[in-house]
Design a protein around this motif. Structure first.
Motif, mmCIF file in Angstrom:
data_model
loop_
_atom_site.group_PDB
_atom_site.id
_atom_site.type_symbol
_atom_site.label_atom_id
_atom_site.label_comp_id
_atom_site.label_asym_id
_atom_site.label_seq_id
_atom_site.Cartn_x
_atom_site.Cartn_y
_atom_site.Cartn_z
ATOM 1 N N ILE A 88 67.447 7.914 31.781
ATOM 2 C CA ILE A 88 66.585 6.951 31.081
ATOM 3 C C ILE A 88 67.279 6.253 29.910
ATOM 4 C CG2 ILE A 88 64.487 8.128 31.839
ATOM 5 C CD1 ILE A 88 64.141 9.129 28.936
ATOM 6 N N VAL A 89 68.198 6.933 29.239
ATOM 7 C CA VAL A 89 68.853 6.300 28.087
ATOM 8 C C VAL A 89 69.564 5.014 28.499
ATOM 9 C CG1 VAL A 89 70.658 6.539 26.336
ATOM 10 C CG2 VAL A 89 69.001 8.388 26.669
ATOM 11 N N PRO A 90 70.465 5.042 29.490
ATOM 12 C CA PRO A 90 71.126 3.775 29.843
ATOM 13 C C PRO A 90 70.159 2.732 30.400
ATOM 14 C CG PRO A 90 71.863 5.559 31.303
ATOM 15 C CD PRO A 90 71.007 6.168 30.248
ATOM 16 N N ARG A 91 69.121 3.168 31.068
ATOM 17 C CA ARG A 91 68.153 2.209 31.629
ATOM 18 C C ARG A 91 67.328 1.543 30.525
ATOM 19 N NH1 ARG A 91 66.547 5.913 36.902
ATOM 20 N NH2 ARG A 91 68.576 5.652 37.904
ATOM 21 N N PHE A 92 66.911 2.324 29.534
ATOM 22 C CA PHE A 92 66.185 1.721 28.414
ATOM 23 C C PHE A 92 67.100 0.860 27.561
ATOM 24 C CE2 PHE A 92 62.669 4.919 28.919
ATOM 25 C CZ PHE A 92 61.652 3.979 29.092
ATOM 26 N N GLU A 93 68.354 1.277 27.374
ATOM 27 C CA GLU A 93 69.289 0.453 26.610
ATOM 28 C C GLU A 93 69.514 -0.899 27.289
ATOM 29 O OE1 GLU A 93 72.046 3.602 24.150
ATOM 30 O OE2 GLU A 93 72.621 3.184 26.213
ATOM 31 N N LYS A 94 69.564 -0.907 28.602
ATOM 32 C CA LYS A 94 69.727 -2.157 29.346
ATOM 33 C C LYS A 94 68.465 -3.015 29.258
ATOM 34 C CE LYS A 94 71.033 -3.941 33.870
ATOM 35 N NZ LYS A 94 71.404 -3.616 35.247
ATOM 36 N N LEU A 95 67.321 -2.360 29.316
ATOM 37 C CA LEU A 95 66.035 -3.057 29.279
ATOM 38 C C LEU A 95 65.747 -3.664 27.909
ATOM 39 C CD1 LEU A 95 63.285 -3.666 30.732
ATOM 40 C CD2 LEU A 95 62.486 -1.503 29.765
ATOM 41 N N VAL A 96 66.007 -2.908 26.865
ATOM 42 C CA VAL A 96 65.694 -3.338 25.499
ATOM 43 C C VAL A 96 66.883 -4.122 24.951
ATOM 44 C CG1 VAL A 96 65.080 -2.579 23.176
ATOM 45 C CG2 VAL A 96 64.222 -1.318 25.173
ATOM 46 N N GLN A 97 66.748 -5.420 24.940
ATOM 47 C CA GLN A 97 67.856 -6.289 24.544
ATOM 48 C C GLN A 97 67.768 -6.740 23.091
ATOM 49 O OE1 GLN A 97 70.568 -7.142 26.576
ATOM 50 N NE2 GLN A 97 69.706 -5.514 27.819
ATOM 51 N N VAL A 98 66.832 -6.200 22.340
ATOM 52 C CA VAL A 98 66.701 -6.563 20.935
ATOM 53 C C VAL A 98 67.107 -5.374 20.072
ATOM 54 C CG1 VAL A 98 64.849 -8.227 21.353
ATOM 55 C CG2 VAL A 98 64.277 -5.857 20.832
ATOM 56 N N GLU A 99 67.557 -5.675 18.876
ATOM 57 C CA GLU A 99 67.899 -4.606 17.941
ATOM 58 C C GLU A 99 66.608 -4.024 17.384
ATOM 59 O OE1 GLU A 99 70.373 -3.993 13.835
ATOM 60 O OE2 GLU A 99 70.976 -5.576 15.214
ATOM 61 N N LEU A 100 66.525 -2.715 17.405
ATOM 62 C CA LEU A 100 65.338 -2.046 16.887
ATOM 63 C C LEU A 100 65.360 -2.043 15.364
ATOM 64 C CD1 LEU A 100 65.128 1.082 19.229
ATOM 65 C CD2 LEU A 100 63.837 -1.040 19.391
ATOM 66 N N PRO A 101 64.186 -2.021 14.735
ATOM 67 C CA PRO A 101 64.157 -1.874 13.281
ATOM 68 C C PRO A 101 64.787 -0.539 12.877
ATOM 69 C CG PRO A 101 61.971 -2.372 14.174
ATOM 70 C CD PRO A 101 62.871 -2.130 15.334
ATOM 71 N N SER A 102 65.292 -0.466 11.678
ATOM 72 C CA SER A 102 65.986 0.743 11.227
ATOM 73 C C SER A 102 65.041 1.865 10.817
ATOM 74 C CB SER A 102 66.914 0.404 10.065
ATOM 75 O OG SER A 102 66.147 -0.086 8.980
ATOM 76 N N ASP A 103 63.738 1.617 10.845
ATOM 77 C CA ASP A 103 62.792 2.624 10.372
ATOM 78 C C ASP A 103 62.091 3.398 11.493
ATOM 79 O OD1 ASP A 103 61.192 0.578 11.320
ATOM 80 O OD2 ASP A 103 59.841 0.568 9.597
ATOM 81 N N ILE A 104 62.641 3.402 12.701
ATOM 82 C CA ILE A 104 62.035 4.120 13.820
ATOM 83 C C ILE A 104 62.222 5.630 13.619
ATOM 84 C CG2 ILE A 104 62.077 4.512 16.319
ATOM 85 C CD1 ILE A 104 61.064 1.729 15.493
ATOM 86 N N ASN A 105 61.113 6.352 13.597
ATOM 87 C CA ASN A 105 61.194 7.807 13.418
ATOM 88 C C ASN A 105 60.296 8.567 14.395
ATOM 89 O OD1 ASN A 105 58.642 7.396 12.380
ATOM 90 N ND2 ASN A 105 59.024 8.447 10.445
ATOM 91 N N ALA A 106 59.773 7.865 15.393
ATOM 92 C CA ALA A 106 58.911 8.530 16.373
ATOM 93 C C ALA A 106 59.103 7.917 17.752
ATOM 94 C CB ALA A 106 57.449 8.431 15.962
ATOM 95 N N VAL A 107 59.023 8.778 18.754
ATOM 96 C CA VAL A 107 59.162 8.369 20.155
ATOM 97 C C VAL A 107 58.033 9.011 20.950
ATOM 98 C CG1 VAL A 107 60.613 8.589 22.216
ATOM 99 C CG2 VAL A 107 61.673 8.182 19.996
ATOM 100 N N VAL A 108 57.431 8.233 21.843
ATOM 101 C CA VAL A 108 56.434 8.748 22.781
ATOM 102 C C VAL A 108 56.857 8.304 24.174
ATOM 103 C CG1 VAL A 108 54.017 8.722 23.511
ATOM 104 C CG2 VAL A 108 54.579 8.611 21.061
ATOM 105 N N LEU A 109 57.006 9.266 25.081
ATOM 106 C CA LEU A 109 57.349 8.988 26.477
ATOM 107 C C LEU A 109 56.241 9.516 27.372
ATOM 108 C CD1 LEU A 109 61.055 10.114 26.337
ATOM 109 C CD2 LEU A 109 60.315 7.819 26.916
ATOM 110 N N LEU A 110 55.763 8.671 28.283
ATOM 111 C CA LEU A 110 54.787 9.097 29.287
ATOM 112 C C LEU A 110 55.473 9.031 30.639
ATOM 113 C CD1 LEU A 110 51.522 7.233 28.206
ATOM 114 C CD2 LEU A 110 52.342 9.492 27.516
ATOM 115 N N TYR A 111 55.692 10.198 31.236
ATOM 116 C CA TYR A 111 56.331 10.291 32.548
ATOM 117 C C TYR A 111 55.270 10.140 33.634
ATOM 118 C CZ TYR A 111 60.519 11.898 30.192
ATOM 119 O OH TYR A 111 61.625 11.966 29.394
ATOM 120 N N ASN A 112 55.715 9.659 34.803
ATOM 121 C CA ASN A 112 54.809 9.374 35.910
ATOM 122 C C ASN A 112 53.711 8.410 35.469
ATOM 123 O OD1 ASN A 112 56.277 11.049 37.588
ATOM 124 N ND2 ASN A 112 55.020 12.825 37.099
ATOM 125 N N PHE A 113 54.130 7.451 34.657
ATOM 126 C CA PHE A 113 53.192 6.486 34.090
ATOM 127 C C PHE A 113 53.900 5.150 33.924
ATOM 128 C CE2 PHE A 113 50.599 4.407 30.926
ATOM 129 C CZ PHE A 113 49.321 4.781 31.289
#
Length: 128
Positions: free
Chosen positions: A78-103
């Motif tokens: 998923i890391v390389p796939r999301f990196e390819k998908l997300v073509q914008v620079e993320l803000p520097s204040d990201i401190n939380a991640v939520v992943l929903l599998y099979n969704f």
């Protein structure tokens, strides 16, 4: 929407780990009816399987998607796939991640500010 072999990703800035847990907590009414989480309500998600949800709060914020996703299930895929998908620079204040599998999230709501917390949907990729 439930769909095998897909994972949907939200990132954001959340005040505390307790606050992240509060946003993701589902409950049941006295009659036994399902009460969706605050997260589900804000993104208009009818329901997802809680057992296939992964979420993490980080004490140190980052804009590095690879670093944020490292250690999650199927991170080698998923890391390389999301990196390819997300073509914008993320803000520097990201401190939380939520992943929903099979969704496969197909909702129109891309971001939500919930009190002092912020979550943004970044996309969906296959994890198999």
């Amino acid at each position: 929407m439930e769909e095998e072999e897909f994972v949907s990703l939200w990132v954001g800035n959340i005040q505390t780990t307790e606050e992240l847990n509060r946003l993701l907590a589902v409950s049941y009414s006295d009659e036994g009816d399902f009460v969706p989480s605050i997260f589900e309500k804000h993104f208009e998600i009818r329901r997802y399987e809680d057992a296939v949800r992964e979420a993490e709060y980080y004490d140190s914020a980052s804009s590095d998607l690879h670093q944020l996703l490292e250690g999650f299930s199927y991170d080698d895929k998923i890391v390389p796939r999301f990196e390819k998908l997300v073509q914008v620079e993320l803000p520097s204040d990201i401190n939380a991640v939520v992943l929903l599998y099979n969704f496969k999230y197909t909702g129109a709501i891309v971001e939500a500010t919930i009190q002092s917390n912020y979550l943004r949907f970044l996309g969906t990729v296959e994890y198999q």
